[in-house]
Design a protein around this motif. Structure first.
Motif, PDB file in Angstrom:
ATOM      1  N   ALA A  81     -34.803 -28.887 -19.416  1.00  0.00           N
ATOM      2  CA  ALA A  81     -35.115 -28.082 -20.346  1.00  0.00           C
ATOM      3  C   ALA A  81     -35.377 -26.629 -19.725  1.00  0.00           C
ATOM      4  O   ALA A  81     -36.077 -26.667 -18.607  1.00  0.00           O
ATOM      5  CB  ALA A  81     -36.355 -28.404 -21.210  1.00  0.00           C
ATOM      6  N   LEU A  82     -34.943 -25.499 -20.292  1.00  0.00           N
ATOM      7  CA  LEU A  82     -35.057 -24.137 -19.754  1.00  0.00           C
ATOM      8  C   LEU A  82     -36.040 -23.572 -20.708  1.00  0.00           C
ATOM      9  O   LEU A  82     -35.306 -22.785 -21.684  1.00  0.00           O
ATOM     10  CB  LEU A  82     -33.832 -23.613 -19.431  1.00  0.00           C
ATOM     11  CG  LEU A  82     -33.902 -22.282 -18.797  1.00  0.00           C
ATOM     12  CD1 LEU A  82     -34.975 -22.128 -17.930  1.00  0.00           C
ATOM     13  CD2 LEU A  82     -32.544 -21.878 -18.078  1.00  0.00           C
ATOM     14  N   SER A  83     -37.256 -23.472 -20.371  1.00  0.00           N
ATOM     15  CA  SER A  83     -38.143 -22.771 -21.539  1.00  0.00           C
ATOM     16  C   SER A  83     -37.985 -21.282 -21.158  1.00  0.00           C
ATOM     17  O   SER A  83     -37.577 -20.909 -20.217  1.00  0.00           O
ATOM     18  CB  SER A  83     -39.559 -23.138 -21.086  1.00  0.00           C
ATOM     19  OG  SER A  83     -39.654 -24.507 -21.340  1.00  0.00           O
ATOM     20  N   CYS A  84     -38.289 -20.512 -22.353  1.00  0.00           N
ATOM     21  CA  CYS A  84     -38.605 -19.082 -22.436  1.00  0.00           C
ATOM     22  C   CYS A  84     -37.131 -18.392 -21.876  1.00  0.00           C
ATOM     23  O   CYS A  84     -37.245 -17.426 -21.134  1.00  0.00           O
ATOM     24  CB  CYS A  84     -39.615 -18.714 -21.403  1.00  0.00           C
ATOM     25  SG  CYS A  84     -41.225 -19.220 -21.840  1.00  0.00           S
ATOM     26  N   ALA A  85     -36.193 -19.209 -22.664  1.00  0.00           N
ATOM     27  CA  ALA A  85     -34.835 -18.643 -22.173  1.00  0.00           C
ATOM     28  C   ALA A  85     -34.622 -17.233 -22.892  1.00  0.00           C
ATOM     29  O   ALA A  85     -33.417 -16.657 -22.348  1.00  0.00           O
ATOM     30  CB  ALA A  85     -33.757 -19.474 -22.655  1.00  0.00           C
ATOM     31  N   VAL A  86     -35.185 -16.671 -23.808  1.00  0.00           N
ATOM     32  CA  VAL A  86     -35.109 -15.300 -24.687  1.00  0.00           C
ATOM     33  C   VAL A  86     -36.351 -14.559 -24.530  1.00  0.00           C
ATOM     34  O   VAL A  86     -36.309 -13.267 -24.861  1.00  0.00           O
ATOM     35  CB  VAL A  86     -34.427 -15.384 -25.765  1.00  0.00           C
ATOM     36  CG1 VAL A  86     -32.782 -15.669 -25.740  1.00  0.00           C
ATOM     37  CG2 VAL A  86     -35.046 -16.332 -26.774  1.00  0.00           C
ATOM     38  N   GLY A  87     -37.538 -15.346 -24.473  1.00  0.00           N
ATOM     39  CA  GLY A  87     -38.877 -14.616 -24.495  1.00  0.00           C
ATOM     40  C   GLY A  87     -39.779 -15.398 -23.962  1.00  0.00           C
ATOM     41  O   GLY A  87     -39.641 -16.709 -24.171  1.00  0.00           O
ATOM     42  N   CYS A  88     -40.982 -14.670 -23.194  1.00  0.00           N
ATOM     43  CA  CYS A  88     -42.146 -15.337 -22.788  1.00  0.00           C
ATOM     44  C   CYS A  88     -43.362 -14.715 -23.421  1.00  0.00           C
ATOM     45  O   CYS A  88     -43.315 -13.576 -23.336  1.00  0.00           O
ATOM     46  CB  CYS A  88     -41.864 -15.259 -21.184  1.00  0.00           C
ATOM     47  SG  CYS A  88     -43.374 -15.689 -20.344  1.00  0.00           S
ATOM     48  N   PRO A  89     -44.405 -15.629 -23.856  1.00  0.00           N
ATOM     49  CA  PRO A  89     -45.447 -15.281 -24.179  1.00  0.00           C
ATOM     50  C   PRO A  89     -46.504 -14.347 -23.299  1.00  0.00           C
ATOM     51  O   PRO A  89     -47.205 -13.776 -23.706  1.00  0.00           O
ATOM     52  CB  PRO A  89     -46.248 -16.621 -24.526  1.00  0.00           C
ATOM     53  CG  PRO A  89     -45.730 -17.771 -23.738  1.00  0.00           C
ATOM     54  CD  PRO A  89     -44.327 -17.235 -23.401  1.00  0.00           C
ATOM     55  N   TYR A  90     -45.918 -14.437 -21.820  1.00  0.00           N
ATOM     56  CA  TYR A  90     -46.921 -13.856 -20.793  1.00  0.00           C
ATOM     57  C   TYR A  90     -45.928 -12.547 -20.345  1.00  0.00           C
ATOM     58  O   TYR A  90     -46.563 -11.587 -20.014  1.00  0.00           O
ATOM     59  CB  TYR A  90     -47.165 -14.938 -19.825  1.00  0.00           C
ATOM     60  CG  TYR A  90     -47.927 -15.972 -20.279  1.00  0.00           C
ATOM     61  CD1 TYR A  90     -49.140 -16.062 -21.077  1.00  0.00           C
ATOM     62  CD2 TYR A  90     -47.015 -17.161 -20.224  1.00  0.00           C
ATOM     63  CE1 TYR A  90     -49.621 -17.241 -21.335  1.00  0.00           C
ATOM     64  CE2 TYR A  90     -47.675 -18.448 -20.627  1.00  0.00           C
ATOM     65  CZ  TYR A  90     -48.829 -18.488 -21.257  1.00  0.00           C
ATOM     66  OH  TYR A  90     -49.419 -19.583 -21.664  1.00  0.00           O
ATOM     67  N   GLN A  91     -44.845 -13.017 -20.103  1.00  0.00           N
ATOM     68  CA  GLN A  91     -43.782 -11.770 -19.499  1.00  0.00           C
ATOM     69  C   GLN A  91     -43.286 -10.853 -20.568  1.00  0.00           C
ATOM     70  O   GLN A  91     -42.889  -9.758 -20.273  1.00  0.00           O
ATOM     71  CB  GLN A  91     -42.702 -12.554 -18.689  1.00  0.00           C
ATOM     72  CG  GLN A  91     -41.604 -11.394 -18.065  1.00  0.00           C
ATOM     73  CD  GLN A  91     -40.627 -12.177 -17.579  1.00  0.00           C
ATOM     74  OE1 GLN A  91     -40.770 -13.130 -16.642  1.00  0.00           O
ATOM     75  NE2 GLN A  91     -39.293 -12.032 -17.765  1.00  0.00           N
ATOM     76  N   GLY A  92     -42.869 -11.464 -21.692  1.00  0.00           N
ATOM     77  CA  GLY A  92     -42.060 -10.600 -22.950  1.00  0.00           C
ATOM     78  C   GLY A  92     -40.703 -10.979 -22.594  1.00  0.00           C
ATOM     79  O   GLY A  92     -40.336 -12.021 -22.383  1.00  0.00           O
ATOM     80  N   ALA A  93     -39.933  -9.859 -22.877  1.00  0.00           N
ATOM     81  CA  ALA A  93     -38.231 -10.073 -22.729  1.00  0.00           C
ATOM     82  C   ALA A  93     -37.966 -10.950 -21.474  1.00  0.00           C
ATOM     83  O   ALA A  93     -38.517 -10.597 -20.463  1.00  0.00           O
ATOM     84  CB  ALA A  93     -37.552  -8.827 -23.123  1.00  0.00           C
TER      85      ALA A  93
END
Ligand code: HMG
Ligand code: MG
Length: 311
Positions: free
Chosen positions: A144-156
Protein backbone atom coordinates in the motif's frame (compact mmCIF):
# COMPACT_ATOMS: atom_id res chain seq x y z
CA UNK A 1 -13.75 0.70 -22.77
CA UNK A 2 -14.56 0.40 -19.10
CA UNK A 3 -13.83 -2.89 -17.31
CA UNK A 4 -16.79 -5.29 -17.20
CA UNK A 5 -15.85 -6.69 -13.81
CA UNK A 6 -14.32 -5.12 -10.71
CA UNK A 7 -12.63 -6.81 -7.75
CA UNK A 8 -13.39 -5.16 -4.46
CA UNK A 9 -11.15 -5.64 -1.46
CA UNK A 10 -13.16 -4.99 1.68
CA UNK A 11 -10.99 -3.18 4.20
CA UNK A 12 -13.60 -2.23 6.81
CA UNK A 13 -12.53 -4.80 9.42
CA UNK A 14 -8.97 -3.45 9.30
CA UNK A 15 -8.82 0.12 7.93
CA UNK A 16 -12.26 0.83 9.36
CA UNK A 17 -12.09 -0.66 12.82
CA UNK A 18 -8.42 0.22 13.50
CA UNK A 19 -9.57 3.79 14.01
CA UNK A 20 -12.33 3.15 16.57
CA UNK A 21 -11.63 4.92 19.85
CA UNK A 22 -13.39 2.29 21.97
CA UNK A 23 -12.34 -1.36 21.94
CA UNK A 24 -14.41 -3.40 19.47
CA UNK A 25 -14.80 -6.99 20.71
CA UNK A 26 -13.22 -9.70 18.55
CA UNK A 27 -16.68 -11.28 18.27
CA UNK A 28 -17.97 -8.15 16.48
CA UNK A 29 -15.01 -8.19 14.09
CA UNK A 30 -15.64 -11.87 13.35
CA UNK A 31 -19.36 -11.20 12.91
CA UNK A 32 -18.57 -8.44 10.43
CA UNK A 33 -16.20 -10.56 8.32
CA UNK A 34 -18.75 -13.40 8.25
CA UNK A 35 -21.45 -11.03 6.99
CA UNK A 36 -19.12 -9.54 4.37
CA UNK A 37 -18.16 -12.90 2.95
CA UNK A 38 -21.82 -13.96 2.95
CA UNK A 39 -22.57 -10.79 0.94
CA UNK A 40 -20.14 -11.95 -1.75
CA UNK A 41 -16.91 -10.13 -0.91
CA UNK A 42 -14.03 -12.35 -1.96
CA UNK A 43 -11.08 -10.31 -0.71
CA UNK A 44 -11.16 -9.09 2.86
CA UNK A 45 -8.49 -7.25 4.84
CA UNK A 46 -9.21 -8.81 8.19
CA UNK A 47 -6.73 -7.33 10.68
CA UNK A 48 -3.18 -6.06 11.21
CA UNK A 49 -0.12 -7.60 12.79
CA UNK A 50 1.26 -4.25 13.93
CA UNK A 51 2.54 -3.11 17.30
CA UNK A 52 -0.36 -3.12 19.80
CA UNK A 53 1.26 -0.05 21.37
CA UNK A 54 0.74 1.81 18.11
CA UNK A 55 -2.70 0.44 17.19
CA UNK A 56 -4.32 -1.24 20.22
CA UNK A 57 -7.52 -1.94 18.30
CA UNK A 58 -5.77 -4.62 16.19
CA UNK A 59 -4.16 -6.42 19.16
CA UNK A 60 -6.71 -9.25 18.88
CA UNK A 61 -5.46 -10.23 15.39
CA UNK A 62 -4.87 -13.89 16.26
CA UNK A 63 -8.19 -14.25 18.05
CA UNK A 64 -10.02 -12.81 15.04
CA UNK A 65 -8.35 -15.10 12.50
CA UNK A 66 -8.78 -18.14 14.76
CA UNK A 67 -12.50 -17.37 15.07
CA UNK A 68 -13.15 -17.18 11.33
CA UNK A 69 -14.26 -19.90 8.93
CA UNK A 70 -13.07 -18.97 5.44
CA UNK A 71 -15.32 -20.20 2.63
CA UNK A 72 -13.69 -21.51 -0.56
CA UNK A 73 -12.73 -18.68 -2.88
CA UNK A 74 -12.41 -16.06 -0.14
CA UNK A 75 -8.97 -14.56 0.46
CA UNK A 76 -7.90 -12.89 3.69
CA UNK A 77 -5.20 -10.23 3.87
CA UNK A 78 -3.45 -8.78 6.92
CA UNK A 79 -1.03 -5.89 7.41
CA UNK A 80 2.53 -6.89 8.32
CA UNK A 81 4.95 -3.95 8.65
CA UNK A 82 7.92 -6.06 9.71
CA UNK A 83 9.16 -9.61 10.22
CA UNK A 84 7.72 -9.74 13.73
CA UNK A 85 4.24 -9.19 12.29
CA UNK A 86 4.75 -11.71 9.50
CA UNK A 87 6.05 -14.35 11.90
CA UNK A 88 3.00 -13.92 14.13
CA UNK A 89 0.71 -14.38 11.10
CA UNK A 90 2.64 -17.46 9.97
CA UNK A 91 2.48 -18.96 13.47
CA UNK A 92 -1.25 -19.56 12.98
CA UNK A 93 -2.47 -23.04 12.02
CA UNK A 94 -2.32 -23.46 8.23
CA UNK A 95 -6.09 -23.18 7.73
CA UNK A 96 -6.22 -19.93 9.72
CA UNK A 97 -3.30 -18.16 8.03
CA UNK A 98 -3.94 -15.21 5.75
CA UNK A 99 -3.60 -15.66 1.97
CA UNK A 100 -1.96 -12.30 1.49
CA UNK A 101 0.07 -9.84 3.52
CA UNK A 102 0.28 -6.11 3.04
CA UNK A 103 3.38 -4.00 3.56
CA UNK A 104 2.60 -0.32 3.77
CA UNK A 105 4.84 2.58 2.86
CA UNK A 106 4.24 6.22 2.10
CA UNK A 107 5.06 8.65 -0.69
CA UNK A 108 5.89 11.33 1.90
CA UNK A 109 8.74 11.12 4.41
CA UNK A 110 6.70 12.81 7.13
CA UNK A 111 3.88 10.28 6.95
CA UNK A 112 6.32 7.38 6.86
CA UNK A 113 7.85 8.62 10.12
CA UNK A 114 4.48 9.15 11.81
CA UNK A 115 2.91 5.89 10.67
CA UNK A 116 5.76 3.38 10.85
CA UNK A 117 8.50 5.31 12.64
CA UNK A 118 11.11 5.19 9.89
CA UNK A 119 12.13 6.87 6.63
CA UNK A 120 10.90 5.65 3.23
CA UNK A 121 14.27 4.01 2.47
CA UNK A 122 14.35 2.34 5.89
CA UNK A 123 10.82 1.07 5.33
CA UNK A 124 11.74 -0.52 2.00
CA UNK A 125 14.80 -2.15 3.61
CA UNK A 126 12.56 -3.46 6.40
CA UNK A 127 9.93 -4.76 3.96
CA UNK A 128 12.41 -6.63 1.75
CA UNK A 129 12.84 -9.64 4.09
CA UNK A 130 9.09 -9.60 4.81
CA UNK A 131 8.39 -9.95 1.09
CA UNK A 132 10.95 -12.75 0.71
CA UNK A 133 9.69 -14.68 3.75
CA UNK A 134 6.04 -14.25 2.75
CA UNK A 135 6.77 -15.58 -0.73
CA UNK A 136 8.71 -18.47 0.79
CA UNK A 137 5.57 -19.29 2.79
CA UNK A 138 3.43 -19.11 -0.36
CA UNK A 139 1.68 -15.82 0.45
CA UNK A 140 0.99 -13.02 -2.01
CA UNK A 141 2.35 -9.61 -1.03
CA UNK A 142 0.49 -6.40 -1.65
CA UNK A 143 2.06 -3.01 -1.03
CA UNK A 144 0.00 0.00 0.00
CA UNK A 145 1.37 3.40 -0.94
CA UNK A 146 -0.11 5.99 1.42
CA UNK A 147 -0.36 9.71 0.76
CA UNK A 148 -0.08 9.19 -2.99
CA UNK A 149 -1.72 12.55 -3.75
CA UNK A 150 -1.53 14.45 -0.48
CA UNK A 151 -0.04 14.19 2.99
CA UNK A 152 -1.44 15.62 6.23
CA UNK A 153 2.04 16.85 7.22
CA UNK A 154 3.74 17.67 3.90
CA UNK A 155 0.78 18.88 1.79
CA UNK A 156 0.77 18.10 -1.94
CA UNK A 157 2.63 14.98 -3.11
CA UNK A 158 3.99 14.78 -6.67
CA UNK A 159 3.76 11.86 -9.11
CA UNK A 160 7.59 11.71 -9.02
CA UNK A 161 7.46 11.03 -5.28
CA UNK A 162 4.91 8.28 -5.93
CA UNK A 163 6.99 6.69 -8.67
CA UNK A 164 10.09 6.64 -6.50
CA UNK A 165 8.36 4.39 -3.95
CA UNK A 166 6.59 2.32 -6.62
CA UNK A 167 10.05 1.57 -8.07
CA UNK A 168 11.26 0.67 -4.57
CA UNK A 169 8.34 -1.71 -4.10
CA UNK A 170 9.05 -3.31 -7.46
CA UNK A 171 12.73 -3.75 -6.52
CA UNK A 172 11.88 -5.69 -3.36
CA UNK A 173 9.48 -7.95 -5.28
CA UNK A 174 5.99 -7.07 -4.08
CA UNK A 175 3.26 -8.56 -6.28
CA UNK A 176 0.79 -5.70 -6.21
CA UNK A 177 0.69 -1.99 -5.51
CA UNK A 178 -2.26 -0.07 -4.10
CA UNK A 179 -2.33 3.68 -4.67
CA UNK A 180 -3.82 5.18 -1.52
CA UNK A 181 -5.31 8.61 -1.00
CA UNK A 182 -5.06 8.42 2.76
CA UNK A 183 -6.68 11.78 3.50
CA UNK A 184 -9.11 11.89 0.60
CA UNK A 185 -7.84 15.10 -0.98
CA UNK A 186 -7.32 13.61 -4.43
CA UNK A 187 -9.37 14.70 -7.42
CA UNK A 188 -9.62 12.69 -10.65
CA UNK A 189 -6.72 14.16 -12.64
CA UNK A 190 -4.33 14.01 -9.68
CA UNK A 191 -5.32 10.42 -8.97
CA UNK A 192 -4.86 9.48 -12.64
CA UNK A 193 -1.38 11.04 -12.58
CA UNK A 194 -0.41 8.92 -9.55
CA UNK A 195 -1.97 5.79 -11.08
CA UNK A 196 -0.05 6.30 -14.32
CA UNK A 197 3.20 6.02 -12.37
CA UNK A 198 2.11 2.74 -10.78
CA UNK A 199 1.05 1.38 -14.18
CA UNK A 200 4.50 2.12 -15.59
CA UNK A 201 5.93 -0.57 -13.30
CA UNK A 202 3.09 -2.99 -12.47
CA UNK A 203 0.55 -4.70 -14.76
CA UNK A 204 -3.05 -3.49 -14.72
CA UNK A 205 -4.23 -6.55 -12.80
CA UNK A 206 -1.79 -5.78 -9.98
CA UNK A 207 -2.66 -2.14 -9.39
CA UNK A 208 -5.53 -0.99 -7.19
CA UNK A 209 -7.01 2.20 -5.81
CA UNK A 210 -7.65 2.95 -2.13
CA UNK A 211 -9.57 6.17 -1.73
CA UNK A 212 -10.67 7.74 1.51
CA UNK A 213 -13.80 9.83 1.06
CA UNK A 214 -12.97 12.75 3.35
CA UNK A 215 -13.73 15.39 0.69
CA UNK A 216 -16.39 13.36 -1.13
CA UNK A 217 -14.16 12.64 -4.14
CA UNK A 218 -13.75 8.89 -3.88
CA UNK A 219 -16.41 7.76 -6.38
CA UNK A 220 -15.20 10.29 -8.94
CA UNK A 221 -11.66 9.01 -8.40
CA UNK A 222 -12.78 5.41 -8.88
CA UNK A 223 -14.53 6.36 -12.12
CA UNK A 224 -11.35 8.12 -13.28
CA UNK A 225 -9.39 4.92 -12.59
CA UNK A 226 -11.99 2.75 -14.37
CA UNK A 227 -11.45 4.97 -17.42
CA UNK A 228 -7.78 3.92 -17.27
CA UNK A 229 -8.76 0.24 -17.07
CA UNK A 230 -7.96 -0.15 -13.37
CA UNK A 231 -10.39 -2.70 -11.97
CA UNK A 232 -9.42 -3.34 -8.33
CA UNK A 233 -10.44 -1.08 -5.50
CA UNK A 234 -10.48 -1.11 -1.73
CA UNK A 235 -13.65 -0.05 0.04
CA UNK A 236 -14.96 -0.05 3.58
CA UNK A 237 -18.47 -1.17 4.49
CA UNK A 238 -20.60 1.58 6.06
CA UNK A 239 -17.74 3.99 5.30
CA UNK A 240 -15.98 2.85 8.46
CA UNK A 241 -12.69 4.26 9.48
CA UNK A 242 -9.86 6.62 8.92
CA UNK A 243 -6.21 6.43 9.79
CA UNK A 244 -4.93 6.97 13.33
CA UNK A 245 -1.93 8.85 11.90
CA UNK A 246 -3.91 11.11 9.54
CA UNK A 247 -5.92 13.51 11.69
CA UNK A 248 -9.35 14.35 10.29
CA UNK A 249 -9.24 11.67 7.60
CA UNK A 250 -12.56 9.84 7.40
CA UNK A 251 -13.17 6.33 6.19
CA UNK A 252 -12.58 4.72 2.86
CA UNK A 253 -15.23 5.06 0.23
CA UNK A 254 -18.22 3.03 1.45
CA UNK A 255 -18.45 -0.38 -0.21
CA UNK A 256 -22.23 0.06 -0.59
CA UNK A 257 -21.68 3.28 -2.58
CA UNK A 258 -19.16 1.62 -4.89
CA UNK A 259 -21.37 -1.45 -5.48
CA UNK A 260 -24.40 0.74 -6.22
CA UNK A 261 -22.42 2.77 -8.76
CA UNK A 262 -20.95 -0.31 -10.44
CA UNK A 263 -24.31 -2.15 -10.45
CA UNK A 264 -25.82 0.89 -12.15
CA UNK A 265 -23.05 0.86 -14.76
CA UNK A 266 -23.54 -2.85 -15.44
CA UNK A 267 -20.09 -3.68 -14.02
CA UNK A 268 -20.03 -6.94 -12.08
CA UNK A 269 -18.69 -7.19 -8.54
CA UNK A 270 -20.26 -10.44 -7.32
CA UNK A 271 -21.54 -8.56 -4.27
CA UNK A 272 -25.18 -8.62 -3.19
CA UNK A 273 -26.03 -5.02 -2.33
CA UNK A 274 -28.90 -5.84 0.05
CA UNK A 275 -26.76 -8.24 2.07
CA UNK A 276 -23.95 -5.69 2.11
CA UNK A 277 -26.31 -2.99 3.41
CA UNK A 278 -27.33 -5.44 6.16
CA UNK A 279 -23.66 -5.97 7.07
CA UNK A 280 -23.11 -2.20 7.19
CA UNK A 281 -26.20 -1.63 9.34
CA UNK A 282 -25.15 -4.47 11.65
CA UNK A 283 -21.63 -3.23 12.34
CA UNK A 284 -22.84 0.36 12.66
CA UNK A 285 -25.33 -0.86 15.27
CA UNK A 286 -22.51 -2.63 17.10
CA UNK A 287 -20.62 0.68 17.13
CA UNK A 288 -23.70 2.65 18.22
CA UNK A 289 -24.16 4.80 15.15
CA UNK A 290 -25.82 4.96 11.74
CA UNK A 291 -23.97 3.89 8.59
CA UNK A 292 -22.10 6.71 6.83
CA UNK A 293 -22.75 5.20 3.39
CA UNK A 294 -25.20 7.34 1.42
CA UNK A 295 -26.46 4.25 -0.40
CA UNK A 296 -26.75 2.28 2.84
CA UNK A 297 -28.80 5.05 4.41
CA UNK A 298 -31.03 5.42 1.34
CA UNK A 299 -31.75 1.71 1.14
CA UNK A 300 -32.41 1.45 4.89
CA UNK A 301 -34.75 4.45 4.68
CA UNK A 302 -36.58 2.83 1.74
CA UNK A 303 -36.98 -0.27 3.87
CA UNK A 304 -38.55 1.90 6.57
CA UNK A 305 -35.66 1.56 9.01
CA UNK A 306 -35.43 4.63 11.26
CA UNK A 307 -31.93 6.10 11.23
CA UNK A 308 -32.33 7.92 14.50
CA UNK A 309 -28.60 7.94 15.29
CA UNK A 310 -27.00 10.76 13.25
CA UNK A 311 -24.15 9.65 10.95
P1 HMG B 1 8.74 0.91 16.44
O1 HMG B 1 8.33 1.43 17.81
O2 HMG B 1 9.76 1.69 15.67
O3 HMG B 1 9.18 -0.63 16.46
O4 HMG B 1 7.42 0.80 15.58
P2 HMG B 1 10.14 -1.46 17.35
O5 HMG B 1 10.66 -2.54 16.48
O6 HMG B 1 11.09 -0.56 18.07
O7 HMG B 1 9.15 -2.12 18.42
C1 HMG B 1 8.49 -1.40 19.43
C2 HMG B 1 7.62 -2.37 20.23
O8 HMG B 1 6.57 -2.87 19.39
C3 HMG B 1 8.38 -3.59 20.72
O9 HMG B 1 7.74 -4.01 21.91
C4 HMG B 1 8.12 -4.61 19.65
O10 HMG B 1 8.22 -5.93 20.10
C5 HMG B 1 6.69 -4.30 19.25
P3 HMG B 1 8.42 -3.75 23.34
O11 HMG B 1 9.77 -4.39 23.27
O12 HMG B 1 8.49 -2.24 23.48
O13 HMG B 1 7.45 -4.42 24.29
N1 HMG B 1 6.39 -4.66 17.87
C6 HMG B 1 5.37 -5.44 17.49
N2 HMG B 1 4.42 -6.08 18.19
C7 HMG B 1 3.54 -6.81 17.48
N3 HMG B 1 3.54 -6.91 16.12
C8 HMG B 1 4.48 -6.28 15.41
C9 HMG B 1 5.44 -5.51 16.10
N4 HMG B 1 6.49 -4.77 15.69
C10 HMG B 1 7.06 -4.26 16.78
N5 HMG B 1 4.49 -6.38 14.08
C11 HMG B 1 6.14 -0.30 13.87
C12 HMG B 1 7.47 0.36 14.22
C13 HMG B 1 6.09 -0.45 12.35
C14 HMG B 1 6.06 -1.65 14.56
C15 HMG B 1 4.99 0.62 14.38
O14 HMG B 1 5.23 1.91 13.92
C16 HMG B 1 3.65 0.15 13.95
O15 HMG B 1 3.19 -0.90 14.38
N6 HMG B 1 2.97 0.94 13.10
C17 HMG B 1 1.69 0.53 12.57
C18 HMG B 1 0.90 1.74 12.23
C19 HMG B 1 -0.43 1.32 11.63
O16 HMG B 1 -0.88 0.20 11.75
N7 HMG B 1 -1.07 2.32 10.95
C20 HMG B 1 -2.32 2.09 10.35
C21 HMG B 1 -2.25 1.18 9.16
S1 HMG B 1 -1.64 1.97 7.68
C22 HMG B 1 -3.02 2.71 7.00
O17 HMG B 1 -4.07 2.73 7.59
C23 HMG B 1 -2.90 3.25 5.61
C24 HMG B 1 -3.55 2.33 4.57
O18 HMG B 1 -4.92 2.11 4.86
C25 HMG B 1 -3.45 2.97 3.20
C26 HMG B 1 -3.90 4.43 3.26
O19 HMG B 1 -5.06 4.72 3.46
O20 HMG B 1 -2.98 5.23 3.15
C27 HMG B 1 -2.84 0.99 4.49
MG1 MG C 1 -6.54 3.58 4.40
Amino acid sequence: MLPTRVTLCEVGPRDGLQNEAHPVPAAAKIGLVQRLQAAGLREIEVTSFVSPKWVPQMADNTEVLMGLARPAGVRYAVLTPNLKGLEAALALPADKRPDEVVVFGAASEAFSQRNINCSIDESLARFAPVVAAAHEAGLKVRAALSCAVGCPYQGAVSPDEVERVVVGFKAIGVDHVGIADTIGVGTPRAVQAAMERALKHFPLVEVSGHFHDTYGQALANILACLQMGVHSFDASVAGLGGCPYAKGATGNVATEDVVFMLDGMGIETGVNLDALVDAGAWISGQLGRAPVSRVGRAILARRGVALDVPA
